[in-house]
Design a protein around this motif. Structure first.
Motif, PDB file in Angstrom:
ATOM      1  N   ALA A  51       0.749  -1.126   0.098  1.00 20.46           N
ATOM      2  CA  ALA A  51      -0.006  -0.002   0.004  1.00 20.46           C
ATOM      3  C   ALA A  51       0.926   1.310  -0.095  1.00 20.46           C
ATOM      4  O   ALA A  51       0.482   2.208  -0.654  1.00 20.46           O
ATOM      5  N   GLY A  52       1.994   1.389   0.657  1.00 24.34           N
ATOM      6  CA  GLY A  52       2.825   2.491   0.680  1.00 24.34           C
ATOM      7  C   GLY A  52       3.960   2.269  -0.342  1.00 24.34           C
ATOM      8  O   GLY A  52       4.643   2.884  -0.406  1.00 24.34           O
ATOM      9  N   GLY A  53       3.747   1.412  -1.358  1.00 26.66           N
ATOM     10  CA  GLY A  53       4.899   1.142  -2.419  1.00 26.66           C
ATOM     11  C   GLY A  53       5.599  -0.068  -2.156  1.00 26.66           C
ATOM     12  O   GLY A  53       5.250  -0.883  -0.966  1.00 26.66           O
ATOM     13  N   MET A  54       6.306  -0.851  -3.047  1.00 25.90           N
ATOM     14  CA  MET A  54       6.837  -1.937  -2.854  1.00 25.90           C
ATOM     15  C   MET A  54       7.961  -2.032  -1.869  1.00 25.90           C
ATOM     16  O   MET A  54       8.823  -1.105  -1.992  1.00 25.90           O
ATOM     17  N   PRO A  55       7.643  -2.674  -0.818  1.00 26.21           N
ATOM     18  CA  PRO A  55       8.554  -2.876   0.190  1.00 26.21           C
ATOM     19  C   PRO A  55       9.952  -3.316  -0.205  1.00 26.21           C
ATOM     20  O   PRO A  55      10.135  -4.331  -0.982  1.00 26.21           O
ATOM     21  N   THR A  56      10.981  -2.964   0.264  1.00 26.55           N
ATOM     22  CA  THR A  56      12.533  -3.397  -0.237  1.00 26.55           C
ATOM     23  C   THR A  56      13.227  -4.262   0.848  1.00 26.55           C
ATOM     24  O   THR A  56      13.943  -4.999   0.730  1.00 26.55           O
TER      25      THR A  56
END
Length: 102
Positions: A51-56
């Motif tokens: 939801a907040g962008g693709m986690p790294t």
């Protein structure tokens, strides 16, 4: 975990038990329903992680997925113990069931 992710996790925890109960039939045993809930909540956890962008960071994935799975299992057990999933949802699902000849 961001505020949006936390909100999505809470929403998942409250909604998934009802979805599983709604699709549960006599052909679906308790174990199948449990694994369905785990699979759906794991998917929702993965979507929440994104939801907040693709986690790294792998811990972001694990945190979101296990928060959703664990929360759904706790919510389902709590709802079941007070009869929410059995009585209330079954009553709501029966509202559209019109008996012939009645």
């Amino acid at each position: 975990m961001t505020d949006i992710q936390a909100g999505l996790t809470v929403l998942t925890v409250l909604v998934v038990p009802y979805i599983v109960q709604a699709i549960k039939t006599k052909a679906m045993t308790g174990n199948v329903a449990r694994w369905t809930a785990i699979a759906v909540s794991a998917l929702c956890g993965a979507l929440t992680a994104m939801a907040g962008g693709m986690p790294t960071d792998p811990t972001a994935w694990v945190t979101s997925i296990f928060a959703a799975v664990g929360g759904v299992q706790v919510a389902y057990a709590a709802f079941k113990s007070v009869g929410v999933t059995d009585k209330w949802l079954d009553a709501l699902l029966a509202l559209g069931d019109v008996k012939k000849g009645a």
